[in-house]
Design an enzyme around this catalytic site. Structure first.
Site, mmCIF file in Angstrom:
data_model
loop_
_atom_site.group_PDB
_atom_site.id
_atom_site.type_symbol
_atom_site.label_atom_id
_atom_site.label_comp_id
_atom_site.label_asym_id
_atom_site.label_seq_id
_atom_site.Cartn_x
_atom_site.Cartn_y
_atom_site.Cartn_z
ATOM 1 N N GLU A 152 25.251 -68.770 6.046
ATOM 2 C CA GLU A 152 24.262 -68.532 5.000
ATOM 3 C C GLU A 152 24.916 -68.593 3.625
ATOM 4 O O GLU A 152 24.935 -67.601 2.873
ATOM 5 C CB GLU A 152 23.571 -67.190 5.203
ATOM 6 C CG GLU A 152 22.704 -67.176 6.439
ATOM 7 C CD GLU A 152 21.789 -65.956 6.504
ATOM 8 O OE1 GLU A 152 22.077 -64.954 5.842
ATOM 9 O OE2 GLU A 152 20.784 -66.012 7.225
ATOM 10 N N GLU A 310 18.877 -68.514 13.575
ATOM 11 C CA GLU A 310 18.784 -67.045 13.601
ATOM 12 C C GLU A 310 17.356 -66.629 13.330
ATOM 13 O O GLU A 310 16.713 -67.172 12.414
ATOM 14 C CB GLU A 310 19.586 -66.418 12.454
ATOM 15 C CG GLU A 310 21.048 -66.278 12.645
ATOM 16 C CD GLU A 310 21.668 -65.537 11.451
ATOM 17 O OE1 GLU A 310 21.001 -64.684 10.825
ATOM 18 O OE2 GLU A 310 22.825 -65.850 11.132
#
Ligand code: GAL
Length: 667
Positions: A152, A310
């Site tokens: 991320e 995710e």
């Protein structure tokens, strides 16, 4: 590419796996449970830097060798992280200059994660060295099917204001603007005595007494996205020096809470688009937002595969109130992503941590163990994904194009805007949501995307617009297409400069046949009624017709009698404009009228019922019917139920909260 990240026959299922948090006897149980649930892909080593390189230059890989070997023996593939997401304490202690600095000049400390400056050459060098060492050791391991660069990128450290970042920003500006005269012009530094006489005077938008220069802030946001992209490329290229075959990704964050990276410019740099997505627990329509994010990912993938890397099985731990999902929702949310093109569903994380900042975040294996709805549903999902294997790689059928743009998002939030209540991402979602409720699947494209392939194009709140977009949309309408533009579009050009003459919405005025004289933001509790009984909040505009006809007008309030929704007919094409933030009913009516004008009046499904079709060249269409509503719903479809392997139809009941997936019988 030699390798594929999911088995060629199937969809991926699994999650982030952090075995370093557990003693080895738990690893054996993990493998058993993973097999029980049908897990076939896990993301490993995301936060393992301190374990893999306990001191500068000394790598310790043996534990990871064992983890990967164990997974491989169990038939579980690995999405292997470069492990560089969070620097270990030795790095930030020895080289404190890699720590990021806030706009206020505060240098942040070690002790959470992502404490690094995206422009730091020291950090880059150490991260690239580790990524290379990882690739050298594992690049040829058959069990490693995907590389996961960092994690991320930009989640917590997108913006840094240290001196190194300032110097990097100046270089980036020189590249973009060429010289200081151009920069002064683009930023409008004639205002408030901000004219720059030398590059040394230019800085990142650090804390100031009042509004910062909007042009500076806009360029800084572009710079931050580019700087992290550079970092991604550096790690990716380090992997490629040792491993030419394994696909490389980094997990994007296409979701409501985060806007820092312009993923349109990132998408072609990854071999597989992957995304992390978390629901807003306070939003009763979070599944509609999920649909939008998934549609954006599909747009980013531009016809290639994409993967949800995710999401959560139940509650997260970082919202103000972390409401758990309801039984059924884990499966529904996962299959929603799959319906919209994801070739699998992975979670954060495999086993719930018992220590650390995320101990109270849900997982596939919760603290309460396997005697839980979450575990039961995870097993059910594993089975469902196995059965749905054949949809892997099949494209999604979409009927409408919608333009979405991170640069417009940034520009719409610049200092000194007309109302703090406008919200780019939400306004875009509202337009998308009306299509969702109409039962229409939307492809999301960048403003320079190939929207000519669609006869209906929705352009919500495209605040920053280059002239070319309006020209192409005009040609589209002249060719018989149907375009809907919503308020606050075409307000600034790519430099952030407000349209100069003739009023808003700038470049779109001619196409729409209107002229907006003045914005009229509403106060928080103000609600205006339109003459069709729908209402507007947040935003209205003093609009004049210049070729368009009124569709609805304000029935009360400060602009009583002024058109709120307009339509300009051009041959068979139509160009629609909505000058206010309509309520849900108003948006639904508008989208209905737009689709009807295009000759495709929608047949809205039962409330809460979502239907998406994945079909491929020559293969039978697979219809996903997902019921988010409180009542059972009927769907007319005939074929084979892929989840039960039974023949079904001509009417299939989708139970409240349930999902049916039918491979349609081709007549
Ligand atoms: C993501 C992140 C994971 C975990 C998760 C919690 O942003 O990649 O490491 O923190 O959120 O929801």
């Amino acid at each position: 590419m030699r390798k594929r990240w999911a088995s060629s026959a199937g969809l991926a299922f699994g999650g982030d796996y952090n075995p370093e948090q557990w003693p080895r006897h738990v690893w054996a149980e993990d493998l058993e449970l993973m097999q029980q649930a049908g897990v076939n892909l896990v993301s490993v080593a995301i936060f393992s830097w301190a374990w893999l390189e306990p001191e500068e230059g000394r790598y310790e890989f043996t534990w990871l060798d064992d983890v990967i070997a164990g997974l491989d023996d169990a038939g579980i593939a690995v999405d292997l992280a470069t492990a560089t997401a969070s620097p270990p304490p030795w790095l930030t202690t020895r080289h404190p200059e890699v720590l990021p600095v806030t706009a206020e000049g505060v240098r942040l400390h070690h002790g959470s994660r992502q404490a690094w400056c995206p422009s730091s050459p020291v950090f880059r060098e150490r991260a690239v060295a580790l990524a290379g060492a990882m690739a050298e050791r594992y690049g040829h391991h058959d069990g490693v099917v995907l590389w996961h660069v960092s994690n991320e990128l930009g989640c917590h450290n997108a913006q840094c204001h240290c001196d190194v970042s300032v110097a990097a920003f100046r270089r980036w500006l020189e590249d973009r603007h060429g010289d200081l005269d151009e920069l002064n012009e683009a930023w409008g530094t004639a205002f408030w005595s901000q004219r720059y006489g030398s590059w040394d005077e230019v800085s990142t938008p650090r804390a100031t007494p009042t509004f910062r220069n909007p042009g500076q802030v806009l360029d800084y946001r572009r710079f931050c996205s580019d700087e992290l992209l550079d970092h991604y490329r550096a790690e990716r290229d380090a992997i490629r020096r040792h491993d030419r075959d394994t696909p490389i990704t980094t997990n994007f964050m296409v979701q409501r809470f985060i806007s820092d990276l312009d993923y349109w410019s990132w998408a072609d740099e990854v071999d597989v688009v992957t995304n992390d997505h978390y629901l807003d627990a306070a939003d009763p329509d979070a599944h509609v937002e999920l649909a939008f994010s998934a549609d954006v990912c599909r747009g980013l993938a531009r016809g290639r595969e994409w993967l949800l890397l995710e999401h959560s099985t139940s509650a997260v731990n970082w919202q103000p109130r972390n409401v758990p999902k309801r039984p059924g929702q884990l499966l529904r949310n996962s299959l929603q992503h799959v319906a919209r093109g994801s070739d699998g569903a992975l979670f954060f994380q495999w086993r719930a941590s018992v220590r650390g900042a995320e101990a109270f975040h849900s997982a596939l294996v919760p603290h309460a163990g396997t005697d839980t709805w979450v575990w039961e549903e995870a097993v059910e999902l594993g089975d469902a994904l196995r059965r749905l294997g054949p949809v892997s790689g099949r494209p999604v059928d979409a009927q409408v194009a919608l333009l979405f743009d991170w640069q417009s998002w940034w520009a719409s939030e610049l200092p000194g805007r007309p109302s703090q209540d406008t919200d780019y991402r939400r306004h875009v979602e509202e337009a998308h949501g009306a299509c969702w409720r109409a039962g229409v699947t939307v492809d999301v494209l960048p403003p320079d995307g190939e929207f000519e392939r669609y006869d209906v194009v929705v352009v919500p709140h495209l605040y920053l617009a280059a002239d070319g977009v309006a020209r192409r949309l005009s040609a589209q309408v002249e060719g018989g297409g149907h375009v809907l533009v919503t308020y606050l579009s075409g307000i600034v050009d790519p430099d952030g400069t407000a349209v100069r003459t003739g009023g808003y919405p700038g470049a779109f005025r001619e196409l729409l046949g209107i002229r907006v004289e003045e914005f009229h933001p509403l106060l928080p509790d103000q609600r205006i009624t339109l003459d069709d009984g729908t209402t507007a909040t947040t935003w209205i505009e003093r609009l004049h017709l210049a070729g368009a006809e009124p569709v609805t007008s304000y029935a009360d309030g400060p602009l009583e009698g002024v058109p709120a929704v307009t339509r300009r007919r051009v041959g068979d094409g139509t160009a629609w404009y909505v000058a206010c933030r309509l309520d849900r009913d108003g948006m639904d009516r508008l989208v209905h009228a737009l689709l009807t004008a295009a000759g495709r009046p929608p047949r809205p499904p039962a409330p809460g019922l979502e239907q998406v079709v994945r079909s491929g060249d020559g293969s039978a269409p697979v219809r996903f019917a997902i019921n988010h509503g409180p009542a059972d719903a009927d769907v007319e479809v005939e074929g084979r139920d892929l989840l039960t392997d039974e023949r079904v139809g001509p009417v299939v009941v989708v139970p409240a909260g349930g999902v049916r997936v039918v491979e349609e019988a081709v007549p």
